[in-house]
Design an enzyme around this catalytic site. Structure first.
Site, mmCIF file in Angstrom:
data_model
loop_
_atom_site.group_PDB
_atom_site.id
_atom_site.type_symbol
_atom_site.label_atom_id
_atom_site.label_comp_id
_atom_site.label_asym_id
_atom_site.label_seq_id
_atom_site.Cartn_x
_atom_site.Cartn_y
_atom_site.Cartn_z
ATOM 1 N N LEU A 71 0.829 -1.203 0.000
ATOM 2 C CA LEU A 71 0.000 0.000 0.000
ATOM 3 C C LEU A 71 0.871 1.264 0.000
ATOM 4 O O LEU A 71 0.589 2.221 -0.729
ATOM 5 C CB LEU A 71 -0.935 0.003 1.216
ATOM 6 N N TYR A 106 -1.395 -8.216 16.621
ATOM 7 C CA TYR A 106 -1.666 -7.221 15.572
ATOM 8 C C TYR A 106 -2.912 -6.396 15.918
ATOM 9 O O TYR A 106 -2.926 -5.169 15.790
ATOM 10 C CB TYR A 106 -1.852 -7.988 14.264
ATOM 11 N N LYS A 157 -3.150 -2.441 16.471
ATOM 12 C CA LYS A 157 -3.970 -1.632 15.563
ATOM 13 C C LYS A 157 -5.072 -0.888 16.326
ATOM 14 O O LYS A 157 -5.460 0.210 15.934
ATOM 15 C CB LYS A 157 -4.561 -2.520 14.462
ATOM 16 N N ALA A 174 -4.230 -5.830 18.859
ATOM 17 C CA ALA A 174 -3.968 -4.945 19.997
ATOM 18 C C ALA A 174 -3.218 -3.690 19.535
ATOM 19 O O ALA A 174 -3.539 -2.573 19.932
ATOM 20 C CB ALA A 174 -3.166 -5.685 21.062
ATOM 21 N N VAL A 233 11.045 2.113 11.633
ATOM 22 C CA VAL A 233 10.119 3.072 12.254
ATOM 23 C C VAL A 233 10.315 3.156 13.772
ATOM 24 O O VAL A 233 9.776 4.059 14.410
ATOM 25 C CB VAL A 233 8.636 2.748 11.920
HETATM 26 P P1 NAD Z 1 3.448 -4.897 3.087
HETATM 27 O O1 NAD Z 1 4.093 -5.977 3.859
HETATM 28 O O2 NAD Z 1 3.251 -5.088 1.630
HETATM 29 O O3 NAD Z 1 4.232 -3.526 3.277
HETATM 30 C C1 NAD Z 1 4.670 -3.094 4.526
HETATM 31 C C2 NAD Z 1 6.034 -2.477 4.370
HETATM 32 O O4 NAD Z 1 6.462 -2.036 5.651
HETATM 33 C C3 NAD Z 1 7.071 -3.484 3.862
HETATM 34 O O5 NAD Z 1 7.669 -3.027 2.674
HETATM 35 C C4 NAD Z 1 8.069 -3.575 5.021
HETATM 36 O O6 NAD Z 1 9.404 -3.726 4.567
HETATM 37 C C5 NAD Z 1 7.861 -2.255 5.741
HETATM 38 N N1 NAD Z 1 8.262 -2.339 7.152
HETATM 39 C C6 NAD Z 1 7.939 -3.306 8.047
HETATM 40 N N2 NAD Z 1 8.518 -3.058 9.229
HETATM 41 C C7 NAD Z 1 9.207 -1.895 9.096
HETATM 42 C C8 NAD Z 1 9.994 -1.123 9.973
HETATM 43 N N3 NAD Z 1 10.218 -1.489 11.251
HETATM 44 N N4 NAD Z 1 10.530 0.023 9.512
HETATM 45 C C9 NAD Z 1 10.330 0.419 8.232
HETATM 46 N N5 NAD Z 1 9.622 -0.291 7.344
HETATM 47 C C10 NAD Z 1 9.047 -1.438 7.781
HETATM 48 O O7 NAD Z 1 2.052 -4.608 3.816
HETATM 49 P P2 NAD Z 1 0.777 -3.766 3.336
HETATM 50 O O8 NAD Z 1 -0.318 -4.709 3.096
HETATM 51 O O9 NAD Z 1 1.171 -2.786 2.297
HETATM 52 O O10 NAD Z 1 0.405 -3.007 4.698
HETATM 53 C C11 NAD Z 1 0.590 -1.625 4.891
HETATM 54 C C12 NAD Z 1 -0.124 -1.226 6.172
HETATM 55 O O11 NAD Z 1 -1.531 -1.423 6.018
HETATM 56 C C13 NAD Z 1 0.277 -2.038 7.400
HETATM 57 O O12 NAD Z 1 0.276 -1.201 8.529
HETATM 58 C C14 NAD Z 1 -0.832 -3.057 7.519
HETATM 59 O O13 NAD Z 1 -0.954 -3.554 8.821
HETATM 60 C C15 NAD Z 1 -2.006 -2.234 7.078
HETATM 61 N N6 NAD Z 1 -3.136 -3.004 6.600
HETATM 62 C C16 NAD Z 1 -3.064 -3.648 5.417
HETATM 63 C C17 NAD Z 1 -4.154 -4.361 4.965
HETATM 64 C C18 NAD Z 1 -4.132 -5.024 3.623
HETATM 65 O O14 NAD Z 1 -5.222 -5.456 3.174
HETATM 66 N N7 NAD Z 1 -3.016 -5.123 2.949
HETATM 67 C C19 NAD Z 1 -5.302 -4.455 5.751
HETATM 68 C C20 NAD Z 1 -5.346 -3.783 6.963
HETATM 69 C C21 NAD Z 1 -4.254 -3.042 7.374
#
Ligand code: NAD
Length: 303
Positions: free
Chosen positions: A20, A163, A167, A165, A75
């Site tokens: 995302l 997760y 979120k 908790a 982060v």
């Molecule tokens: P993703 O795994 O494709 O991307 C997440 C990115 O975060 C990765 O590129 C990873 O390298 C980076 N990352 C992880 N830990 C890190 C850190 N400590 N420091 C810096 N970078 C770090 O996941 P996504 O699906 O794109 O999710 C993005 C956000 O949306 C997340 O917070 C996830 O929990 C949330 N989310 C996603 C969905 C979904 O449907 N994909 C649903 C609900 C919530």
């Protein structure tokens, strides 16, 4: 209505190397922003790191004529990420806290490490980057922040206590920040997205994944984080596959009982306490409950 542009604005997006966040970064780059693409490139479970994902997104933004710089800090080190953006671009306007990982297990099998790393990455990570951004936004009297929660945080999902908790914590964090920031023109909202990424590709069929292209999440980010948004603060927005909606708390009409409260009175009124078909309320702060308490105490005084 024309597209919203972000020329001369500086946007920091965490976890923007994939999924995302990558879609968000490319969007802001195309809309004229200077983008700090943060991503440590870790595996889905938080192990290992790799700078190539942030680099690739920066290369894509630049190939389209945009301005971007890669940042590989975790982060957990929010001051380094924000410090990098300030050093590179001299200001900060928009922060999207998006980085995240998963360690899905039922509680019976969850380890201390699985708990810690997930809660730390999402909740502490969101805090850490925001904490570093906050004084800059306060001093300039301007900021737009979007933090990322999940349906797990709002409703609970089997196998995701850690997760969920984290979120849910992000929701409370953001709603509080929204109250703290509004007088300084810092607006903070929560995004609850579902989009195609490595987090969803193993649990959803290909046609659904096509339908939940993360590029369709960028319009709501544009609306919430643009300077033209002067009003929408402290909102929780569920978005996926072209569907957009706002979520809020709802309280049943409830009952106000005589003191001291008897178990039998709670039992007698149990249906009403649980009944959402009556005169519901939509509380937005602690005062809403205190008003109820006050009303009941005044009622009892007059008896
Ligand atoms: P993703 O795994 O494709 O991307 C997440 C990115 O975060 C990765 O590129 C990873 O390298 C980076 N990352 C992880 N830990 C890190 C850190 N400590 N420091 C810096 N970078 C770090 O996941 P996504 O699906 O794109 O999710 C993005 C956000 O949306 C997340 O917070 C996830 O929990 C949330 N989310 C996603 C969905 C979904 O449907 N994909 C649903 C609900 C919530």
């Amino acid at each position: 209505m024309s597209d919203l542009r972000f020329d001369n604005k500086v946007v920091v997006i965490t976890g923007a190397g994939r999924g995302l966040g990558k879609a968000y970064a490319i969007f802001y780059g195309q809309m004229g922003a200077k983008v700090l693409v943060n991503d440590n490139g870790c595996d889905l479970d938080g192990k290992n790191t790799n700078p190539k994902f942030a680099d690739e997104v920066v290369a894509t933004i630049k190939s389209k004529g945009g301005i971007a710089v890669a940042n590989y800090d975790s982060v957990l080190n929010g001051d380094k990420i924000i410090g990098h953006a300030i050093k590179e671009f001299g200001r900060l306007d928009v922060l999207i806290n998006n980085a995240g990982i998963l360690r899905d297990k039922i509680l019976a099998k969850l380890t201390e490490e699985d708990w810690d790393i997930v809660v730390k990455t999402h909740l502490y990570g969101t805090y850490s980057v925001t904490k570093a951004a906050w004084p800059i936004m306060r001093d300039q009297g301007y900021g737009r922040i979007v933090n990322t929660s999940s349906g797990s945080g709002l409703y609970g999902t089997l196998g995701q206590t850690n997760y969920a908790a984290a979120k849910a914590g992000i929701v409370g964090f953001t709603l509080t920040l929204a109250k703290e920031g509004e007088r300084r023109n810092i607006l903070c909202n929560v995004l609850v997205p579902v989009g195609a990424s490595r987090m969803t590709e193993t649990i959803m069929p290909p046609d659904v994944l096509t339908g939940i292209d993360p590029n369709n999440l960028t319009p709501i980010l544009a609306v919430l984080t643009h300077e033209s948004n002067k009003e929408y603060n402290g909102g929780i927005y569920e978005c996926s596959g072209g569907f957009f909606s706002k979520v809020r708390w709802q309280r049943t009409e409830g009952v106000s009982l005589d003191l001291p409260v008897k178990i039998s009175e709670v039992q007698k009124n149990w249906a009403k306490i649980n009944d959402f078909s009556g005169k519901n309320e939509y509380p937005t702060g602690n005062a809403d409950l205190f008003n109820k308490v006050q009303e009941n105490l005044e009622r009892l005084e007059q008896q």
